[in-house]
Design an enzyme around this catalytic site. Sequence first.
Site: not given
Length: 474
Positions: A166, A91, A190
Amino acid sequence: MRVEKDVTNDLTRLSATEMMRGLANRLFSSTELVKAHLLRIEEVNPKLNAVAYRRYEHALKEAEAADHLRLLSKTDPSTLPRLLGMPITVKEMYRIEGLPITGGVHKHRNRLATEDAAVVSRIKAAGAIVLAKTNMSTLTMAHETDNVLFGRTNHPLNPLHTPGGSSGGEAALISTFASPWGIGSDLGGSTRLPAHFCGIVGIRPTYGRISSVGEYPAYSHHLHMNSVGVLARNVQDTQVLYEVLSDHHISPLVPREIPIKWLAQTDKAPIDEELALGMEQLIRAMRDSGLAIESVEGRFLASATALWQNVILQDRGQETITEIQEGSSFHLFSELMKSKRGTSVYHKWILRLLLGARLFPPSEQAIRSFPRQIERLREKFREITEDRGVLLTPLYPTASPRHGKVAHYVYNNMGSRVLPYLVFVNVLGYPGIAVPIGRTKAGFPFGIQVVGGAGQEQVVFAVAKAIEEIAKFI
């Protein structure tokens, strides 16, 4: 070395565990494996928009070095790093030396990381090869994946739908066989929400189990709610990467010896009928297999969403403003109007978060009550799970919705209708894993959640593996 497309498909569709075995047995090289994934990324990413930054040249050089090391260690392969030559994605919020570290914030678009985050250092030491950094929401503060720097990430099955957030970039790539596994984060679901929407496995471990040093952002007032997340296509692969990142070995347990409780839904967050039927079918199959599962009510989740929200908003958005502000001043309402016209350098969702922080900040009395409220929730959870078991819950009321639907609920102060199953785990600071169990008639995947007590990842993985196996036959 050229990798043909059919070979690419064969390699990328292996599980991570099968890839590791193939490398160890020299059925293919790390160079072939990495090239296959790079080709797959370039094939699917135009539709997904899941990649923030590519790292292809470095990855190919590292793959060649891994192949050379494996060749030299022919006589004693046990001395090789556990993940030697394995591709992985990370990420965007985690620092990788020499690559940008932006958090999706326009202000930081040219900022480069000067060192690796702890999780990146650990996977590199284990021999893994980072292919790319993946897209996320601005500062991880939305349950969808969009920001002003990289744009919106789309669901693999329909570009009009969200992969969640996310960590949506990770989930989208992994579910389309463009990455075998990856590293995300989980402040309010997330990791688990994108796993649920995209049909993969995702765990947020106990707070602190995996080091978060080097992540961006790192909000101190979020307390114990954020955790490094691990995503892969099956439970075993997720466990392997978790073990590497946490240095915590998972010993096998017998699921029948674990107290298992089932919370079907809460009144305020009813589950879509198709998902509810799928989960009930799984619970029946688990009981038929000999697992004792006790149903429990969901009233204890009633205050979880408000508590989670209040912890996030307790600084009234000041830390977020500090991170995103460009220029000498920041005028929220002016930026909200500019955002509607498409002229703001700030994403609309981060502005809506700041609006919520201004309109609905917790009182000082409420802030002082956080420790007491959190401990009360933990006591109730321990009571329900008999202090050594797990709680099964839904993850979200529906399968993947259209873009903006999740954000609509959250940023219109209706999070209690959709978020309680995710965020109560963050309030606890305990481990929770999303396991895919079925698909809707429209073809969208959905999962179920396994939540354990503090430090009880072994129990969580044991039950998750049992669910994964049983779900194959329903």
